[in-house]
Scaffold this motif. Structure first.
Motif, PDB file in Angstrom:
ATOM      1  N   GLU A 155      58.719  74.457  74.250  1.00 10.51           N
ATOM      2  CA  GLU A 155      60.128  74.144  74.004  1.00 10.51           C
ATOM      3  C   GLU A 155      60.523  72.806  74.616  1.00 10.51           C
ATOM      4  O   GLU A 155      61.399  72.114  74.089  1.00 10.51           O
ATOM      5  CB  GLU A 155      61.021  75.264  74.572  1.00 10.51           C
ATOM      6  N   THR A 157      58.194  69.763  72.541  1.00 16.15           N
ATOM      7  CA  THR A 157      58.504  69.490  71.127  1.00 16.15           C
ATOM      8  C   THR A 157      59.656  68.492  70.971  1.00 16.15           C
ATOM      9  O   THR A 157      59.496  67.460  70.310  1.00 16.15           O
ATOM     10  CB  THR A 157      58.799  70.802  70.373  1.00 16.15           C
ATOM     11  N   PRO A 158      60.838  68.745  71.565  1.00 12.64           N
ATOM     12  CA  PRO A 158      61.905  67.733  71.437  1.00 12.64           C
ATOM     13  C   PRO A 158      61.573  66.432  72.156  1.00 12.64           C
ATOM     14  O   PRO A 158      61.983  65.354  71.725  1.00 12.64           O
ATOM     15  CB  PRO A 158      63.128  68.420  72.063  1.00 12.64           C
ATOM     16  N   ASN A 164      58.575  65.025  72.480  1.00  8.18           N
ATOM     17  CA  ASN A 164      57.711  64.234  71.595  1.00  8.18           C
ATOM     18  C   ASN A 164      58.519  63.591  70.476  1.00  8.18           C
ATOM     19  O   ASN A 164      58.205  62.477  70.033  1.00  8.18           O
ATOM     20  CB  ASN A 164      56.618  65.126  71.000  1.00  8.18           C
ATOM     21  N   ALA A 165      59.566  64.283  70.024  1.00  6.71           N
ATOM     22  CA  ALA A 165      60.442  63.702  68.998  1.00  6.71           C
ATOM     23  C   ALA A 165      61.179  62.485  69.549  1.00  6.71           C
ATOM     24  O   ALA A 165      61.302  61.448  68.874  1.00  6.71           O
ATOM     25  CB  ALA A 165      61.424  64.745  68.494  1.00  6.71           C
ATOM     26  N   VAL A 166      61.685  62.601  70.767  1.00  5.77           N
ATOM     27  CA  VAL A 166      62.389  61.470  71.406  1.00  5.77           C
ATOM     28  C   VAL A 166      61.449  60.268  71.519  1.00  5.77           C
ATOM     29  O   VAL A 166      61.809  59.135  71.160  1.00  5.77           O
ATOM     30  CB  VAL A 166      62.907  61.889  72.800  1.00  5.77           C
TER      31      VAL A 166
END
Length: 289
Positions: free
Chosen positions: A93, A96-97, A99-101
Motif C-alpha cells: 500500500e 504502489t502510490p 512508485n506512481a509519484v
C-alpha cells in the motif's frame, strides 16, 4: 508477611489433605532474591491428633529465571512476527502510490523539460528525490524487519572476499569522484582467501560501509580499504575501511547502531535513513561475522 502466608496456606492444605506440593515463595537472602518450592506432608493421619508436619523446600531460582527468559523470548518472537506481518501488508500500500509519484515526476522531467521554468524543474526534482529517499527508507525497514525475524534468506557458501570488495567499489566510485575522494585498496593478503557467507549480503554490507566512508568524508579526502587476518584466527578475515572524515565522539559511538539515529548528520544535509549500519551489523551477526 506474604511469604509466611504462603507457608501457612501450604500447611493448612496438608492438615486437610495430608499433603501439599507446588507452593512457591520468593525470599530475600544475603546472596539476593531466591525462589523456593514447598512440599508439606502431615506426619499423622488426616483426622488424627498428630499435627506435626514435614516441610521440604527446594531452590528453584534457576528454573524461574529460565521460565522468565523463555516467556520473554516468546513475547519478543511474537512481537517480531506481528511487526513483520504488519509491515508486509502495508508495504504494498505504501510502495504502489510512491512508485506512481516517482514515475510521474520522472515523466515530467523527461517530457516537459523544455517547457518548464527553472523553478518548476527544481520543484519536480525535489519531489523525485524525496520520493526516492522515502522508497529507500521503506525498503530498508522491510529488510531490517526480515533480518530481525530470522528471515534474511541467507545462502551460506564459500566466497572470495577480495573479489567481492572489487565488485563493491564501483558502486560508490561515482559518488567518490564527485567529491574528489581517492580510494586506495590493499587486499593482496586476501587474494585467494575464502570465507563462509552470503555473497549478496556481504556485498550489501561492503557497499553500506564504503558508501558511508564517502558520504561522511571531506571534499578531496581519502578512503583506505585494507584486508588481513589474525594468526590466532586464520579462518576469519578482517576488512578495515578508513576515511578522512571528522569521525565520531564517544557519545556518538554509543548510539551508532540505533535505528534511525543519524548522529546529527541530518543537520548537515547528508542523505540517509539511519538504517544502513544497523542492517549491516545484523547481517554480520546472522552470518557469524
Amino acid at each position: 508477611a506474604a511469604e509466611a502466608g504462603v507457608v501457612m496456606a501450604a500447611m493448612e492444605e496438608a492438615l486437610r489433605e495430608g499433603i501439599s506440593s507446588g507452593a512457591q515463595l520468593q525470599l530475600s537472602l544475603p546472596q539476593g532474591m531466591r525462589w523456593f518450592e514447598l512440599s508439606v506432608s502431615r506426619k499423622g493421619p488426616v483426622q488424627g491428633l498428630d499435627t506435626r508436619f514435614i516441610l521440604l523446600s527446594r531452590d528453584i531460582t534457576e528454573r524461574k529465571l529460565a521460565e522468565a527468559a523463555l516467556l520473554e523470548q516468546q513475547a519478543v518472537a511474537h512481537a517480531n512476527q506481528v511487526k513483520s506481518q504488519f509491515l508486509s501488508r502495508v508495504s504494498h500500500e505504501l510502495r504502489t502510490p510512491l512508485n506512481a509519484v516517482i514515475g510521474f515526476a520522472q515523466l515530467l522531467l523527461h517530457d516537459a523539460h523544455a517547457r518548464m521554468a527553472a523553478g518548476q524543474r527544481q520543484h519536480v526534482e525535489y519531489i523525485l528525490r524525496a520520493g526516492q529517499h522515502l522508497l529507500e527508507m521503506i525498503n530498508d525497514i522491510l529488510d531490517l524487519t526480515r533480518i530481525e525475524s530470522g528471515d534474511a534468506g541467507l545462502k551460506m557458501e564459500p566466497v572470495r572476499i577480495a573479489e567481492l570488495i572489487a565488485q563493491s567499489l564501483p558502486m560508490v566510485m561515482t559518488q567518490a569522484e564527485a567529491m574528489g575522494v581517492t580510494v586506495s585498496v590493499d587486499t593482496l593478503k586476501l587474494a585467494q582467501r575464502q570465507v563462509m557467507g552470503d555473497e549478496r549480503r556481504i556485498k550489501q554490507v561492503l557497499i553500506n560501509v564504503l558508501s558511508n566512508a564517502v558520504k561522511y568524508n571531506r571534499v578531496g579526502g581519502q578512503i583506505t580499504v585494507h584486508g588481513s587476518w589474525q594468526e590466532a584466527e586464520p579462518h576469519h578475515v578482517i576488512i578495515r575501511v578508513a576515511d578522512t572524515g571528522r569521525g565520531l565522539n564517544a557519545e556518538q559511538v554509543k548510539n551508532l547502531f540505533e535505528p534511525f539515529n543519524r548522529l546529527g548528520a541530518e543537520r548537515d544535509g547528508i542523505e540517509g535513513t539511519g538504517l544502513g549500519l544497523v542492517i549491516s551489523q545484523r547481517l554480520m551477526d546472522a552470518m557469524g561475522g
